[in-house]
Design an enzyme around this catalytic site. Sequence first.
Site, PDB file in Angstrom:
ATOM      1  N   PHE A  44      11.867  14.392  10.543  1.00 14.82           N
ATOM      2  CA  PHE A  44      10.893  13.559  11.019  1.00 14.82           C
ATOM      3  C   PHE A  44      10.973  12.556  11.907  1.00 14.82           C
ATOM      4  CE2 PHE A  44       9.405  13.153   5.915  1.00 14.82           C
ATOM      5  CZ  PHE A  44       8.885  14.174   6.254  1.00 14.82           C
TER       6      PHE A  44
ATOM      7  N   ASP B  10      -1.812  14.620  15.827  1.00 12.29           N
ATOM      8  CA  ASP B  10      -1.165  15.407  17.150  1.00 12.29           C
ATOM      9  C   ASP B  10      -1.620  16.821  16.839  1.00 12.29           C
ATOM     10  OD1 ASP B  10       0.875  13.883  18.263  1.00 12.29           O
ATOM     11  OD2 ASP B  10       1.665  13.510  16.194  1.00 12.29           O
TER      12      ASP B  10
ATOM     13  N   SER C 221       0.957  -1.022   0.004  1.00 10.52           N
ATOM     14  CA  SER C 221      -0.109   0.023   0.003  1.00 10.52           C
ATOM     15  C   SER C 221       1.021   1.397   0.074  1.00 10.52           C
ATOM     16  CB  SER C 221      -0.840  -0.088   1.137  1.00 10.52           C
ATOM     17  OG  SER C 221      -0.250  -0.276   2.317  1.00 10.52           O
TER      18      SER C 221
ATOM     19  N   GLU D  10       1.215   5.537   0.960  1.00 11.20           N
ATOM     20  CA  GLU D  10       0.549   6.516   1.568  1.00 11.20           C
ATOM     21  C   GLU D  10       0.974   7.980   0.718  1.00 11.20           C
ATOM     22  OE1 GLU D  10       0.982   6.536   5.922  1.00 11.20           O
ATOM     23  OE2 GLU D  10       1.377   8.641   5.703  1.00 11.20           O
TER      24      GLU D  10
HETATM   25  P1  FAD Z   1      -2.813   6.687  20.183  1.00  5.01           P
HETATM   26  O1  FAD Z   1      -2.761   5.333  19.823  1.00  5.01           O
HETATM   27  O2  FAD Z   1      -3.912   7.178  20.754  1.00  5.01           O
HETATM   28  O3  FAD Z   1      -1.500   6.813  21.188  1.00  5.01           O
HETATM   29  C1  FAD Z   1      -0.989   8.281  21.495  1.00  5.01           C
HETATM   30  C2  FAD Z   1      -0.086   7.877  22.625  1.00  5.01           C
HETATM   31  O4  FAD Z   1      -0.912   8.120  23.959  1.00  5.01           O
HETATM   32  C3  FAD Z   1       0.774   7.019  22.789  1.00  5.01           C
HETATM   33  O5  FAD Z   1       1.989   7.363  23.689  1.00  5.01           O
HETATM   34  C4  FAD Z   1       0.100   5.939  24.044  1.00  5.01           C
HETATM   35  O6  FAD Z   1       0.948   4.991  24.572  1.00  5.01           O
HETATM   36  C5  FAD Z   1      -0.837   6.852  24.756  1.00  5.01           C
HETATM   37  N1  FAD Z   1      -1.830   6.583  25.053  1.00  5.01           N
HETATM   38  C6  FAD Z   1      -2.887   5.962  24.644  1.00  5.01           C
HETATM   39  N2  FAD Z   1      -3.956   5.603  25.484  1.00  5.01           N
HETATM   40  C7  FAD Z   1      -3.687   5.736  26.422  1.00  5.01           C
HETATM   41  C8  FAD Z   1      -4.507   5.805  27.748  1.00  5.01           C
HETATM   42  N3  FAD Z   1      -5.611   5.282  27.813  1.00  5.01           N
HETATM   43  N4  FAD Z   1      -3.894   6.341  28.832  1.00  5.01           N
HETATM   44  C9  FAD Z   1      -2.663   6.978  28.596  1.00  5.01           C
HETATM   45  N5  FAD Z   1      -1.986   6.786  27.451  1.00  5.01           N
HETATM   46  C10 FAD Z   1      -2.387   6.379  26.496  1.00  5.01           C
HETATM   47  N6  FAD Z   1      -0.753  11.984  12.422  1.00  5.01           N
HETATM   48  C11 FAD Z   1      -1.607  12.594  11.650  1.00  5.01           C
HETATM   49  O7  FAD Z   1      -2.029  14.048  12.313  1.00  5.01           O
HETATM   50  N7  FAD Z   1      -2.219  12.594  10.357  1.00  5.01           N
HETATM   51  C12 FAD Z   1      -2.290  11.198   9.865  1.00  5.01           C
HETATM   52  O8  FAD Z   1      -2.771  11.143   8.639  1.00  5.01           O
HETATM   53  C13 FAD Z   1      -1.241  10.325  10.331  1.00  5.01           C
HETATM   54  N8  FAD Z   1      -0.963   9.162   9.846  1.00  5.01           N
HETATM   55  C14 FAD Z   1      -0.189   8.311  10.309  1.00  5.01           C
HETATM   56  C15 FAD Z   1      -0.055   6.974   9.549  1.00  5.01           C
HETATM   57  C16 FAD Z   1       0.632   6.051  10.499  1.00  5.01           C
HETATM   58  C17 FAD Z   1       0.639   4.354   9.985  1.00  5.01           C
HETATM   59  C18 FAD Z   1       1.402   6.195  11.823  1.00  5.01           C
HETATM   60  C19 FAD Z   1       2.147   5.218  12.323  1.00  5.01           C
HETATM   61  C20 FAD Z   1       1.155   7.519  12.135  1.00  5.01           C
HETATM   62  C21 FAD Z   1       0.465   8.578  11.421  1.00  5.01           C
HETATM   63  N9  FAD Z   1       0.052   9.727  12.210  1.00  5.01           N
HETATM   64  C22 FAD Z   1      -0.732  10.654  11.676  1.00  5.01           C
HETATM   65  C23 FAD Z   1       0.891  10.145  13.247  1.00  5.01           C
HETATM   66  C24 FAD Z   1       0.179   9.968  14.742  1.00  5.01           C
HETATM   67  O9  FAD Z   1      -1.031  10.626  14.565  1.00  5.01           O
HETATM   68  C25 FAD Z   1       1.045  10.330  15.856  1.00  5.01           C
HETATM   69  O10 FAD Z   1       2.036   9.220  15.733  1.00  5.01           O
HETATM   70  C26 FAD Z   1       0.272  10.514  17.106  1.00  5.01           C
HETATM   71  O11 FAD Z   1       1.165  11.096  17.938  1.00  5.01           O
HETATM   72  C27 FAD Z   1      -0.274   9.236  17.998  1.00  5.01           C
HETATM   73  O12 FAD Z   1      -1.357   8.660  17.303  1.00  5.01           O
HETATM   74  P2  FAD Z   1      -1.811   7.133  17.484  1.00  5.01           P
HETATM   75  O13 FAD Z   1      -3.084   7.137  16.760  1.00  5.01           O
HETATM   76  O14 FAD Z   1      -0.810   6.294  17.448  1.00  5.01           O
HETATM   77  O15 FAD Z   1      -2.223   7.655  19.053  1.00  5.01           O
END
Ligand code: FAD
Length: 284
Positions: free
Chosen positions: A212, A105, A12, A14
Site C-alpha cells: 500500500f 487512479d 469515521s 472506511e
Molecule cells: P487530485 O486531488 O486530483 O490530485 C491528483 C494528483 O494530480 C496530485 O499529484 C495533484 O498534485 C495533481 N494535480 C491536481 N490538480 C492538478 C492540476 N490542475 N495540474 C497539475 N497537477 C494537478 N481511490 C479510489 O480509486 N477510490 C477510493 O474510494 C479512494 N478513496 C480515497 C480516500 C482517501 C481519504 C484518500 C486519501 C485517497 C483515496 N483514494 C481512492 C486514492 C486516490 O484516488 C489517489 O490517491 C489518487 O491518485 C488521487 O486522488 P485525489 O482525489 O487526491 O486527486
Amino acid sequence: MESQKKFPPTFSFELFPPQTPEGVEKLRLTRQQLARFNPKFFSVTFGAGGSTRERTLETVLEIQAEGHVVAPHLSCIGSTQQNIRAILEKYYEAGIRHIVALRGDLPSGMAQAGEFRYASELVAFIRQEYGSSFHIEVAAYPEYHPQARSAQADFDNFKRKIETGASSAITQYFYNADAYFHFVELCESAGLNIPVVPGIMPINKFSQLVRFSDTCGAEIPRWIRKKLESYGDDSESIQAFGLDVVTGLCEQLLQAGAPGLHFYTLNSANLTSAIWQRLNLHAH
Ligand code: FAD
C-alpha cells in the site's frame, strides 16, 4: 493546530464494497461492531472508472437503510459527466448528503481519461449541479501525493479543491505526526479553515502495508519498518507492535487538537476496535 480543535472529536470508518456473499456477510458484522462507537459516518470506497460502481452503490444503500450516516466515495477519472451525474442523483434521491470526492487512479489497461482530470473538477461539478446539498470531503496528502510535481504544487491543488467547494478533508495515512502538523500549519497560513481529519491505517500485515505504502506514497518510518521486518511471520507480534505504534500516533494527534480520526478498517473491526479501546474513547 488550534483551528482544528473540535470537541468532541469525530470518528469515521472506511469500508470497501465486498466482492462475494461471504464478504457482504462479514461486512455486516464488522459494521455492527463498529456502530457501537457511534461514528459520524461510514465511508465506502469506489473503484476509479466505475469498476465497483454497483457494489459501492449496494453497500452504501444498505448502510443508509440501517440508519447510519454513509459517505460514498466517488472517483471521477475515466468517467463522463453523465455517469457521475447519474450516481449523484441516486445518492441524492436516497437521502445521502455526504460525498468523498476523488480523482482515483485508472486501473492498469484502462486508457480512457474521461471528462474529469482532477478531483477539483469533480468538486466544482458537484457544487454546480447540486449547490450546497452535499458535504464534500476531499483527500489531503501530508507527505504529498506521489505524482505531484512539487510539494508546493500539491498543496496548491489541495487549496484549489477547497476553493472550488470542498467542506473538509481526510488525509492519506501517515505514521509521522509532524507531517500532519506541518500540513495543518500550511492550511492555517493559507486561510483554509476546514477540518483536516487524519486517516489512520492500523498495522495488520507487513507485506500488505509495504505494498500500500509504495503505491500511495505514505512513508513507513525506518524504525517501524525495521521492527516489523524483524518479526518475520510472527503476525501476533506484528499486530501487537502495530497497535502500540498506531495508538501512540492517535493519542498524539488528538492531544494536539486533531478534529477526529478516520480509520481505514479494511473491512475488519478488530484492530480499529482495539485502538479505540486503548485510546479510552467514548461513543458520543
Ligand atoms: P487530485 O486531488 O486530483 O490530485 C491528483 C494528483 O494530480 C496530485 O499529484 C495533484 O498534485 C495533481 N494535480 C491536481 N490538480 C492538478 C492540476 N490542475 N495540474 C497539475 N497537477 C494537478 N481511490 C479510489 O480509486 N477510490 C477510493 O474510494 C479512494 N478513496 C480515497 C480516500 C482517501 C481519504 C484518500 C486519501 C485517497 C483515496 N483514494 C481512492 C486514492 C486516490 O484516488 C489517489 O490517491 C489518487 O491518485 C488521487 O486522488 P485525489 O482525489 O487526491 O486527486
